[in-house]
Design a protein around this motif. Structure first.
Motif, PDB file in Angstrom:
ATOM      1  N   PHE A  97       0.835  -1.203   0.000  1.00 25.21           N
ATOM      2  CA  PHE A  97       0.000   0.000   0.000  1.00 25.21           C
ATOM      3  C   PHE A  97       0.874   1.259   0.000  1.00 25.21           C
ATOM      4  CE2 PHE A  97      -1.991   3.228   2.825  1.00 25.21           C
ATOM      5  CZ  PHE A  97      -3.093   3.560   2.054  1.00 25.21           C
ATOM      6  N   PHE A  98       1.899   1.270   0.848  1.00 26.42           N
ATOM      7  CA  PHE A  98       2.801   2.423   0.942  1.00 26.42           C
ATOM      8  C   PHE A  98       3.543   2.638  -0.373  1.00 26.42           C
ATOM      9  CE2 PHE A  98       6.835   4.481   1.777  1.00 26.42           C
ATOM     10  CZ  PHE A  98       6.486   5.515   2.626  1.00 26.42           C
ATOM     11  N   PHE A  99       4.044   1.545  -0.959  1.00 25.63           N
ATOM     12  CA  PHE A  99       4.826   1.648  -2.192  1.00 25.63           C
ATOM     13  C   PHE A  99       3.977   2.184  -3.345  1.00 25.63           C
ATOM     14  CE2 PHE A  99       6.124  -0.320  -6.230  1.00 25.63           C
ATOM     15  CZ  PHE A  99       7.393   0.235  -6.359  1.00 25.63           C
ATOM     16  N   ILE A 100       2.785   1.616  -3.516  1.00 21.44           N
ATOM     17  CA  ILE A 100       1.944   2.017  -4.649  1.00 21.44           C
ATOM     18  C   ILE A 100       1.419   3.433  -4.477  1.00 21.44           C
ATOM     19  CG2 ILE A 100      -0.251   1.556  -5.830  1.00 21.44           C
ATOM     20  CD1 ILE A 100       0.309  -1.396  -5.535  1.00 21.44           C
ATOM     21  N   THR A 101       0.963   3.779  -3.274  1.00 18.73           N
ATOM     22  CA  THR A 101       0.444   5.131  -3.063  1.00 18.73           C
ATOM     23  C   THR A 101       1.560   6.169  -3.168  1.00 18.73           C
ATOM     24  OG1 THR A 101       0.606   4.817  -0.652  1.00 18.73           O
ATOM     25  CG2 THR A 101      -1.536   4.422  -1.686  1.00 18.73           C
ATOM     26  N   LYS A 172       0.362   6.039   6.745  1.00 22.51           N
ATOM     27  CA  LYS A 172       0.879   4.681   6.567  1.00 22.51           C
ATOM     28  C   LYS A 172       1.222   4.039   7.908  1.00 22.51           C
ATOM     29  CE  LYS A 172       0.857   5.898   2.236  1.00 22.51           C
ATOM     30  NZ  LYS A 172       0.757   7.347   2.434  1.00 22.51           N
ATOM     31  N   SER A 173       1.682   4.878   8.851  1.00 18.48           N
ATOM     32  CA  SER A 173       2.090   4.363  10.166  1.00 18.48           C
ATOM     33  C   SER A 173       0.903   4.083  11.070  1.00 18.48           C
ATOM     34  CB  SER A 173       3.027   5.378  10.846  1.00 18.48           C
ATOM     35  OG  SER A 173       4.132   5.679  10.032  1.00 18.48           O
ATOM     36  N   PHE A 174      -0.075   4.992  11.068  1.00 18.57           N
ATOM     37  CA  PHE A 174      -1.192   4.889  11.994  1.00 18.57           C
ATOM     38  C   PHE A 174      -2.370   4.090  11.438  1.00 18.57           C
ATOM     39  CE2 PHE A 174       0.716   8.929  13.685  1.00 18.57           C
ATOM     40  CZ  PHE A 174       1.088   8.396  14.906  1.00 18.57           C
ATOM     41  N   ILE A 175      -2.243   3.594  10.219  1.00 13.75           N
ATOM     42  CA  ILE A 175      -3.361   2.864   9.619  1.00 13.75           C
ATOM     43  C   ILE A 175      -3.677   1.600  10.407  1.00 13.75           C
ATOM     44  CG2 ILE A 175      -2.100   1.365   8.003  1.00 13.75           C
ATOM     45  CD1 ILE A 175      -4.219   2.269   5.880  1.00 13.75           C
ATOM     46  N   ILE A 176      -2.714   1.138  11.194  1.00 14.02           N
ATOM     47  CA  ILE A 176      -2.939  -0.030  12.040  1.00 14.02           C
ATOM     48  C   ILE A 176      -4.055   0.226  13.052  1.00 14.02           C
ATOM     49  CG2 ILE A 176      -1.248   0.620  13.795  1.00 14.02           C
ATOM     50  CD1 ILE A 176      -0.482  -2.341  13.987  1.00 14.02           C
ATOM     51  N   LEU A 177      -4.329   1.509  13.363  1.00 15.09           N
ATOM     52  CA  LEU A 177      -5.390   1.845  14.320  1.00 15.09           C
ATOM     53  C   LEU A 177      -6.768   1.421  13.824  1.00 15.09           C
ATOM     54  CD1 LEU A 177      -4.241   5.432  15.396  1.00 15.09           C
ATOM     55  CD2 LEU A 177      -3.979   3.294  16.672  1.00 15.09           C
ATOM     56  N   ILE A 178      -6.899   1.247  12.516  1.00 18.98           N
ATOM     57  CA  ILE A 178      -8.182   0.810  11.967  1.00 18.98           C
ATOM     58  C   ILE A 178      -8.542  -0.575  12.494  1.00 18.98           C
ATOM     59  CG2 ILE A 178      -9.375   0.129   9.836  1.00 18.98           C
ATOM     60  CD1 ILE A 178      -7.820   2.269   8.375  1.00 18.98           C
ATOM     61  N   ILE A 179      -7.533  -1.410  12.733  1.00 23.08           N
ATOM     62  CA  ILE A 179      -7.785  -2.807  13.122  1.00 23.08           C
ATOM     63  C   ILE A 179      -8.503  -2.922  14.467  1.00 23.08           C
ATOM     64  CG2 ILE A 179      -6.702  -5.014  13.711  1.00 23.08           C
ATOM     65  CD1 ILE A 179      -4.660  -4.510  11.530  1.00 23.08           C
ATOM     66  N   PRO A 180      -7.991  -2.337  15.573  1.00 20.21           N
ATOM     67  CA  PRO A 180      -8.714  -2.503  16.843  1.00 20.21           C
ATOM     68  C   PRO A 180     -10.103  -1.870  16.859  1.00 20.21           C
ATOM     69  CG  PRO A 180      -6.885  -0.958  17.083  1.00 20.21           C
ATOM     70  CD  PRO A 180      -6.713  -1.641  15.763  1.00 20.21           C
ATOM     71  N   PHE A 181     -10.252  -0.689  16.226  1.00 20.84           N
ATOM     72  CA  PHE A 181     -11.569  -0.048  16.191  1.00 20.84           C
ATOM     73  C   PHE A 181     -12.567  -0.904  15.399  1.00 20.84           C
ATOM     74  CE2 PHE A 181      -9.113   3.937  17.015  1.00 20.84           C
ATOM     75  CZ  PHE A 181      -9.764   4.304  18.176  1.00 20.84           C
TER      76      PHE A 181
END
Length: 314
Positions: A97-101, A172-181
């Motif tokens: 995702f990071f590479f393509i965007t 890109k770094s904080f997108i992991i926050l989507i998982i717990p919510f």
């Protein structure tokens, strides 16, 4: 290492436990032999790490797309060693995702200054009464923006550019926050069926990985080659006769585009994980869960990212 009654007994170098066989039963350390110092052994271990991981990842990635929900179902039954860990898959999906965007230079997951005004819980008809809450959130973000703007002493345009560059990196770094919510929403809808919250986290990590990979691929067509693969769907659902119904069930065209591949994935995945549940009930739950996840991803997460970017930008 020594012999005892014709049996090879090892002393673990890590925890000093006596054990037989290749691995310590106390800490899992492998029995040591002088041959382990050989260059050949080092090369063999290096090759094994990459081929073993690659095999797991390829196999797991295939199931993410070919069998939605399969990996979560296997994980719930304790079958885990054959597959890449959920966060390994997410990490590599995020790298893609990071590479393509980065290559394309744009992403729908990155907010701009002023995006806090768009989207809110009160946009949904049943939560219209929460409009004052949305307005309060917007005012707080605008106040924080004014403070940071005064701090940097930049023009509005210069500040907006600096904000976007920082937001683009942090997204890109904080997108992991989507998982717990998102996992919390999925868990609350399936609390009686998911035994543990961690089951919902695993399920969600796979879904978000799928979401990022599909978004990355679609972005190549959309932004690199100006090809909108969803144009036929937009024509079908947003012409004069169908738009009122579409607006009621899906809202904006952007939400519909995501629902086109989110809902089928989630429905198939839930059917795999909860096969005993009636299909019609699973479908209804999937519809509401998908729309909640959309709100979390493109409204809640983006507002949170705006605040984090303002606080951390330099």
């Amino acid at each position: 290492m020594y012999k005892d009654s014709n049996r090879e007994v090892n002393t673990c170098p890590s925890c000093q436990t006596k054990f037989e066989g290749k691995f310590c039963h106390n800490c899992g350390e492998k029995a040591f032999h002088e041959s382990d110092y050989r260059i050949k052994k080092f090369v063999e271990q290096t090759v094994d790490v990459f081929t073993h991981f690659d095999g797991k990842f390829v196999r797991s990635s295939k199931y993410i797309f070919a069998k939605p929900g399969f990996l979560a179902e296997q994980n719930m039954h304790g079958i885990r060693v054959k597959y890449a860990k959920p966060m390994q898959i997410f990490l590599l999906a995020n790298i893609l995702f990071f590479f393509i965007t980065h290559l394309i230079g744009v992403t729908d997951y990155t907010p701009n200054i002023g995006d806090e005004k768009f989207g809110g819980i009160s946009n949904y008809y049943i939560f219209k009464w929460l409009e004052p809450v949305d307005e309060w959130i917007v005012k707080q973000i605008e106040a924080l923006t004014d403070i940071k703007l005064a701090h940097f002493g930049l023009s509005t345009d210069e500040f907006s550019k600096r904000f976007w560059l920082n937001s683009y990196i942090y997204s890109k770094s904080f997108i992991i926050l989507i998982i717990p919510f998102s996992a919390l929403a999925i868990y609350l809808f399936n609390k009686k069926r998911f035994k543990y919250f961690s089951n919902a986290l695993v399920f969600t990590a796979h879904f978000v990985s799928f979401q990022l990979i599909i978004f990355s691929i679609l972005s190549i067509f959309r932004y690199k080659y100006d090809i909108n693969l969803f144009k036929p769907f937009l024509w079908l659902f947003y012409h004069k006769g169908t738009q009122p119904v579409t607006d009621f069930f899906f809202g904006s065209s952007f939400e519909l585009v995501n629902m086109i591949y989110w809902i089928p994935y989630l429905f198939i995945a839930f059917r795999k994980v909860f096969p005993e549940e009636k299909a019609i009930l699973t479908f209804v739950k999937t519809y509401f869960i998908a729309r909640i996840l959309f709100f979390i991803t493109f409204v809640l997460y983006k507002k949170l990212l705006i605040v984090l970017t303002l606080l951390l930008m330099h």
